[in-house]
Scaffold this motif. Sequence first.
Motif, PDB file in Angstrom:
ATOM      1  N   UNK A  18       5.757  -4.523  -0.290  1.00  0.00           N
ATOM      2  CA  UNK A  18       5.876  -3.515   0.791  1.00  0.00           C
ATOM      3  C   UNK A  18       6.089  -2.160   0.235  1.00  0.00           C
ATOM      4  N   UNK A  19       6.477  -1.912  -0.877  1.00  0.00           N
ATOM      5  CA  UNK A  19       6.744  -0.795  -1.592  1.00  0.00           C
ATOM      6  C   UNK A  19       6.473  -0.595  -2.971  1.00  0.00           C
ATOM      7  N   UNK A  20       6.214   0.546  -3.689  1.00  0.00           N
ATOM      8  CA  UNK A  20       5.951   0.556  -5.124  1.00  0.00           C
ATOM      9  C   UNK A  20       4.654   0.972  -5.398  1.00  0.00           C
ATOM     10  N   UNK A  21       4.413   1.511  -6.519  1.00  0.00           N
ATOM     11  CA  UNK A  21       3.149   1.410  -7.143  1.00  0.00           C
ATOM     12  C   UNK A  21       2.331   0.181  -6.869  1.00  0.00           C
ATOM     13  N   UNK A  47       7.934  -8.922  -7.110  1.00  0.00           N
ATOM     14  CA  UNK A  47       9.492  -8.948  -7.426  1.00  0.00           C
ATOM     15  C   UNK A  47      10.122  -7.954  -8.358  1.00  0.00           C
ATOM     16  N   UNK A  48       9.096  -7.509  -9.286  1.00  0.00           N
ATOM     17  CA  UNK A  48       9.598  -6.452 -10.151  1.00  0.00           C
ATOM     18  C   UNK A  48       9.444  -5.080  -9.573  1.00  0.00           C
ATOM     19  N   UNK A  49       9.020  -4.964  -8.334  1.00  0.00           N
ATOM     20  CA  UNK A  49       9.230  -3.692  -7.535  1.00  0.00           C
ATOM     21  C   UNK A  49       7.910  -2.985  -7.160  1.00  0.00           C
ATOM     22  N   UNK A  50       6.752  -3.707  -7.285  1.00  0.00           N
ATOM     23  CA  UNK A  50       5.244  -3.174  -7.034  1.00  0.00           C
ATOM     24  C   UNK A  50       4.838  -3.791  -6.106  1.00  0.00           C
ATOM     25  N   UNK A  51       3.616  -3.010  -5.717  1.00  0.00           N
ATOM     26  CA  UNK A  51       2.759  -3.688  -4.666  1.00  0.00           C
ATOM     27  C   UNK A  51       1.582  -4.349  -5.578  1.00  0.00           C
ATOM     28  N   UNK A  52       0.983  -5.337  -5.053  1.00  0.00           N
ATOM     29  CA  UNK A  52      -0.270  -5.977  -5.746  1.00  0.00           C
ATOM     30  C   UNK A  52      -1.501  -6.199  -4.856  1.00  0.00           C
TER      31      UNK A  52
END
Length: 289
Positions: A18-21, A47-52
């Motif tokens: 949902x959020x992140x680079x 889970x590490x804070x990125x979008x994929x």
Amino acid sequence: MASVTVNGGEVVYEILGEAGDLVVLTPGGRFGMNVPGLRPLAEAIVAGGYRVLLWDRPNCGASDVQFYGQSESHMRAETLDGLLDALDEGPCILAGGSGGARDSMLTAMLYPERVTKLALWNIVGGVYGMFNLGAFYVLPSLQTVRGGGTEALPKMREWRERVAANPRNDPRLRNLDRDEFIKLSLRWLNAYVPKPGQTIAGVDDEMFERITVPTLIIRGGVGDLDHPKRTSLEVSCLIAGSTVIEPPWPEDAWERAVEDQGSGRVDHFNLFDTWVQAAPPILEFLDRR
């Protein structure tokens, strides 16, 4: 999953998180985004804070088949540029293994404004690796069309799978011009012929000067004929300032996976099952500012 039209063909994609680079994660070969082993790595990166962004490149998964460009990787790079433009995504991180590493590098070379960081592993190179790609991905279709015309393409197992995933691909294959397909196939095949000054298939070494973003390279395993240790080290020499790390999986992981796939067992080990083990070093690299 969703799709957009890029250069006259539908490209299927999915964005996780949902959020992140944004991290564009690309597998190898002509495997689609649902190939076993890819999604666990994508989920770990999320889970590490990125979008994929996962995507089916042309001739992979449920996307439309397409045939144009200097090489198949050049076509994929152009497609990714168009996909990111259609999604209105700014500069992003490219991460890929095997053919996905080559596609990511070429995208960074041709569209440097699109890329902030690169993470690469299982880089294909060497005489065996390049000849194997040409023999596997180009020659069968070329020989089929020479003998039976483009209407014979949907009868081949590889293209039957693309038609099963996307029925539009049947007429797209049948309606290809025979002579133009042969000409293109010879050009794509030539990209896989090892040449001095081309460490990766179809790309002059001087093109690496265009890669100026931070780059992480997971070196190839000792004894890996498809992704030689030597090739990953040569690429590291060509990308200024790149960082090389030891593989997080067993040294012989790829060779054992190839053997296991050939065993015929239903529960065989998949080629990309170990990739999730790269999540910690990739995330450590991505978190550096």
